[in-house]
Design a protein around this motif. Sequence first.
Motif, PDB file in Angstrom:
ATOM      1  N   THR A   1      47.681  47.769  57.832  1.00 59.26           N
ATOM      2  CA  THR A   1      48.431  48.295  58.968  1.00 59.26           C
ATOM      3  C   THR A   1      49.927  48.079  58.767  1.00 59.26           C
ATOM      4  O   THR A   1      50.730  49.004  58.923  1.00 59.26           O
ATOM      5  CB  THR A   1      47.976  47.617  60.269  1.00 59.26           C
ATOM      6  N   MET A   2      50.305  46.858  58.403  1.00 58.26           N
ATOM      7  CA  MET A   2      51.726  46.563  58.226  1.00 58.26           C
ATOM      8  C   MET A   2      52.305  47.265  56.995  1.00 58.26           C
ATOM      9  O   MET A   2      53.475  47.686  57.010  1.00 58.26           O
ATOM     10  CB  MET A   2      51.935  45.056  58.138  1.00 58.26           C
ATOM     11  N   GLN A   3      51.511  47.392  55.954  1.00 55.01           N
ATOM     12  CA  GLN A   3      51.993  48.142  54.795  1.00 55.01           C
ATOM     13  C   GLN A   3      52.312  49.585  55.193  1.00 55.01           C
ATOM     14  O   GLN A   3      53.338  50.150  54.773  1.00 55.01           O
ATOM     15  CB  GLN A   3      50.952  48.113  53.677  1.00 55.01           C
ATOM     16  N   ALA A   4      51.448  50.168  56.020  1.00 56.01           N
ATOM     17  CA  ALA A   4      51.693  51.536  56.484  1.00 56.01           C
ATOM     18  C   ALA A   4      52.918  51.598  57.393  1.00 56.01           C
ATOM     19  O   ALA A   4      53.757  52.503  57.287  1.00 56.01           O
ATOM     20  CB  ALA A   4      50.457  52.064  57.220  1.00 56.01           C
ATOM     21  N   ALA A   5      53.042  50.616  58.298  1.00 57.99           N
ATOM     22  CA  ALA A   5      54.157  50.619  59.248  1.00 57.99           C
ATOM     23  C   ALA A   5      55.501  50.395  58.557  1.00 57.99           C
ATOM     24  O   ALA A   5      56.539  50.859  59.039  1.00 57.99           O
ATOM     25  CB  ALA A   5      53.936  49.553  60.315  1.00 57.99           C
ATOM     26  N   LEU A   6      55.473  49.702  57.430  1.00 55.35           N
ATOM     27  CA  LEU A   6      56.714  49.402  56.697  1.00 55.35           C
ATOM     28  C   LEU A   6      56.966  50.368  55.537  1.00 55.35           C
ATOM     29  O   LEU A   6      57.981  50.245  54.846  1.00 55.35           O
ATOM     30  CB  LEU A   6      56.669  47.967  56.165  1.00 55.35           C
ATOM     31  N   ALA A   7      56.068  51.310  55.325  1.00 52.91           N
ATOM     32  CA  ALA A   7      56.228  52.259  54.219  1.00 52.91           C
ATOM     33  C   ALA A   7      57.532  53.031  54.378  1.00 52.91           C
ATOM     34  O   ALA A   7      57.870  53.495  55.469  1.00 52.91           O
ATOM     35  CB  ALA A   7      55.049  53.230  54.183  1.00 52.91           C
ATOM     36  N   GLY A   8      58.267  53.127  53.281  1.00 48.52           N
ATOM     37  CA  GLY A   8      59.495  53.908  53.283  1.00 48.52           C
ATOM     38  C   GLY A   8      60.752  53.129  53.603  1.00 48.52           C
ATOM     39  O   GLY A   8      61.856  53.667  53.505  1.00 48.52           O
ATOM     40  N   VAL A   9      60.624  51.867  53.998  1.00 42.42           N
ATOM     41  CA  VAL A   9      61.845  51.083  54.235  1.00 42.42           C
ATOM     42  C   VAL A   9      62.443  50.675  52.890  1.00 42.42           C
ATOM     43  O   VAL A   9      61.734  50.516  51.900  1.00 42.42           O
ATOM     44  CB  VAL A   9      61.575  49.843  55.122  1.00 42.42           C
ATOM     45  N   ASP A  10      63.760  50.542  52.875  1.00 38.33           N
ATOM     46  CA  ASP A  10      64.436  50.138  51.642  1.00 38.33           C
ATOM     47  C   ASP A  10      65.625  49.263  52.001  1.00 38.33           C
ATOM     48  O   ASP A  10      65.806  48.877  53.161  1.00 38.33           O
ATOM     49  CB  ASP A  10      64.868  51.365  50.824  1.00 38.33           C
ATOM     50  N   ALA A  11      66.450  48.952  51.027  1.00 38.47           N
ATOM     51  CA  ALA A  11      67.564  48.024  51.235  1.00 38.47           C
ATOM     52  C   ALA A  11      68.566  48.540  52.252  1.00 38.47           C
ATOM     53  O   ALA A  11      69.353  47.767  52.811  1.00 38.47           O
ATOM     54  CB  ALA A  11      68.264  47.746  49.903  1.00 38.47           C
ATOM     55  N   ASN A  12      68.543  49.848  52.508  1.00 38.76           N
ATOM     56  CA  ASN A  12      69.466  50.436  53.485  1.00 38.76           C
ATOM     57  C   ASN A  12      68.825  50.589  54.865  1.00 38.76           C
ATOM     58  O   ASN A  12      69.342  51.313  55.717  1.00 38.76           O
ATOM     59  CB  ASN A  12      69.974  51.797  52.989  1.00 38.76           C
ATOM     60  N   THR A  13      67.702  49.913  55.094  1.00 37.01           N
ATOM     61  CA  THR A  13      67.003  50.009  56.370  1.00 37.01           C
ATOM     62  C   THR A  13      67.326  48.805  57.254  1.00 37.01           C
ATOM     63  O   THR A  13      67.327  47.663  56.787  1.00 37.01           O
ATOM     64  CB  THR A  13      65.480  50.051  56.158  1.00 37.01           C
ATOM     65  N   HIS A  14      67.613  49.094  58.497  1.00 40.17           N
ATOM     66  CA  HIS A  14      67.726  48.055  59.537  1.00 40.17           C
ATOM     67  C   HIS A  14      66.407  48.054  60.301  1.00 40.17           C
ATOM     68  O   HIS A  14      66.042  49.058  60.906  1.00 40.17           O
ATOM     69  CB  HIS A  14      68.896  48.390  60.476  1.00 40.17           C
ATOM     70  N   LEU A  15      65.695  46.926  60.272  1.00 38.34           N
ATOM     71  CA  LEU A  15      64.449  46.793  61.028  1.00 38.34           C
ATOM     72  C   LEU A  15      64.761  46.170  62.380  1.00 38.34           C
ATOM     73  O   LEU A  15      65.335  45.078  62.465  1.00 38.34           O
ATOM     74  CB  LEU A  15      63.462  45.887  60.294  1.00 38.34           C
ATOM     75  N   HIS A  16      64.381  46.878  63.428  1.00 30.09           N
ATOM     76  CA  HIS A  16      64.463  46.301  64.773  1.00 30.09           C
ATOM     77  C   HIS A  16      63.044  45.986  65.229  1.00 30.09           C
ATOM     78  O   HIS A  16      62.183  46.868  65.249  1.00 30.09           O
ATOM     79  CB  HIS A  16      65.115  47.272  65.764  1.00 30.09           C
ATOM     80  N   VAL A  17      62.796  44.747  65.596  1.00 33.08           N
ATOM     81  CA  VAL A  17      61.487  44.310  66.054  1.00 33.08           C
ATOM     82  C   VAL A  17      61.537  44.134  67.564  1.00 33.08           C
ATOM     83  O   VAL A  17      62.327  43.331  68.075  1.00 33.08           O
ATOM     84  CB  VAL A  17      61.071  42.988  65.375  1.00 33.08           C
ATOM     85  N   SER A  18      60.715  44.903  68.271  1.00 30.11           N
ATOM     86  CA  SER A  18      60.636  44.780  69.726  1.00 30.11           C
ATOM     87  C   SER A  18      59.271  44.177  70.055  1.00 30.11           C
ATOM     88  O   SER A  18      58.241  44.849  70.007  1.00 30.11           O
ATOM     89  CB  SER A  18      60.812  46.155  70.392  1.00 30.11           C
ATOM     90  N   PHE A  19      59.296  42.879  70.351  1.00 31.39           N
ATOM     91  CA  PHE A  19      58.092  42.056  70.477  1.00 31.39           C
ATOM     92  C   PHE A  19      57.784  41.810  71.951  1.00 31.39           C
ATOM     93  O   PHE A  19      58.419  40.988  72.600  1.00 31.39           O
ATOM     94  CB  PHE A  19      58.319  40.747  69.713  1.00 31.39           C
TER      95      PHE A  19
ATOM     96  N   CYS B   1      73.649  51.626  63.634  1.00 37.10           N
ATOM     97  CA  CYS B   1      73.104  52.111  62.362  1.00 37.10           C
ATOM     98  C   CYS B   1      73.727  53.444  61.965  1.00 37.10           C
ATOM     99  O   CYS B   1      74.022  53.670  60.778  1.00 37.10           O
ATOM    100  CB  CYS B   1      71.578  52.231  62.455  1.00 37.10           C
ATOM    101  N   ARG B   2      73.942  54.333  62.925  1.00 35.55           N
ATOM    102  CA  ARG B   2      74.613  55.601  62.614  1.00 35.55           C
ATOM    103  C   ARG B   2      76.006  55.345  62.058  1.00 35.55           C
ATOM    104  O   ARG B   2      76.422  55.960  61.079  1.00 35.55           O
ATOM    105  CB  ARG B   2      74.699  56.474  63.878  1.00 35.55           C
ATOM    106  N   GLN B   3      76.721  54.439  62.687  1.00 33.01           N
ATOM    107  CA  GLN B   3      78.091  54.140  62.248  1.00 33.01           C
ATOM    108  C   GLN B   3      78.104  53.531  60.851  1.00 33.01           C
ATOM    109  O   GLN B   3      79.009  53.803  60.053  1.00 33.01           O
ATOM    110  CB  GLN B   3      78.734  53.185  63.248  1.00 33.01           C
ATOM    111  N   GLN B   4      77.099  52.721  60.554  1.00 32.87           N
ATOM    112  CA  GLN B   4      77.053  52.039  59.262  1.00 32.87           C
ATOM    113  C   GLN B   4      76.368  52.858  58.177  1.00 32.87           C
ATOM    114  O   GLN B   4      76.327  52.430  57.017  1.00 32.87           O
ATOM    115  CB  GLN B   4      76.289  50.701  59.413  1.00 32.87           C
ATOM    116  N   GLY B   5      75.798  53.995  58.542  1.00 30.12           N
ATOM    117  CA  GLY B   5      75.083  54.816  57.567  1.00 30.12           C
ATOM    118  C   GLY B   5      73.763  54.213  57.132  1.00 30.12           C
ATOM    119  O   GLY B   5      73.294  54.457  56.007  1.00 30.12           O
ATOM    120  N   LYS B   6      73.152  53.430  58.020  1.00 33.03           N
ATOM    121  CA  LYS B   6      71.868  52.792  57.705  1.00 33.03           C
ATOM    122  C   LYS B   6      70.736  53.538  58.412  1.00 33.03           C
ATOM    123  O   LYS B   6      70.923  54.105  59.495  1.00 33.03           O
ATOM    124  CB  LYS B   6      71.860  51.326  58.166  1.00 33.03           C
TER     125      LYS B   6
END
Length: 306
Positions: free
Chosen positions: A211-229, A114-119
Amino acid sequence: MVSNVAVSLIGVPTDIGAGHRGARLGPEALRIAGLPEALAARGVDVRDCGNLDGPVNPWSAPVDGYRHLDEVVAWNRLLMQATRRELEAGRLPVMLGGDHCLGVGSITAVADWCRQQGKQLRVLWLDAHSDFNTSAVTPSGNVHGMPVACLCGLGPKVLTHLGQHSPALQPAQVRQIGIRSVDPEEKRLIKQHQVDVYDMRYIDENGMKRTMQAALAGVDANTHLHVSFDVDFLDPQIAPGVGTTVPGGVNYREAQLVMEMIADTGLMGSLDIVELNPLLDHHNRTAELAVDLVESLFGKSTLMRD
């Protein structure tokens, strides 16, 4: 929704960071439960990279507060390199664990990428435990209780400096959901470092949608979501096949909503599935439930939604 995605499954058959034997069998249990076929049926381009081959688990006592540190580092380095290869190939890496210490390797690779890609990176940590221990506060020395702390720069240098940058993460990039078991000293560390934790009380009081709305607040098209399940995120009544069961967990419908709301963002770029222990399961039902939920992460829903 996640669409036209190319997925690479990376099996990591080790319980090197755990306190119970059996999580090393998790990758095969997920395959037997039909994970590759389920994703392919959704139109996902699935490549199974097979299993990484790392050191065997010596099941020895902790040394200087850590159990099996050399072996933990070796497995995580292998996974970091494999994850990076798939990201560079334009594919979405899905780590089939294995125990949760492996989150250090997968997320370090993602953070460097993500650092390399500017995400910007947002990590959703779905778990019964915060995994923010250090050797100073955990009596067991099991590294599967330490990966978030290591990623945030607290831990042995061989893990905190695994990748190109240290720390790999800032606590502000992490959202923890479903938490219900935190050690006393770990609570102090979480407060000190201001980790964003949505524990079961928060979920009970606010509902999973908010809860999920709060956890996802602030993400945008330039966000990489990593899910650790971590499968122990789920209530043990529906997911018994884990080594560290904690009652009062997320139920089936809540878990489906979590996965569906993540899928709705279209931003998931990497996934861990960890702590599945078939030795403690009943007829592979926990693995089958995990596959069901992962299908939802990749867009399965009851109705066609915009």
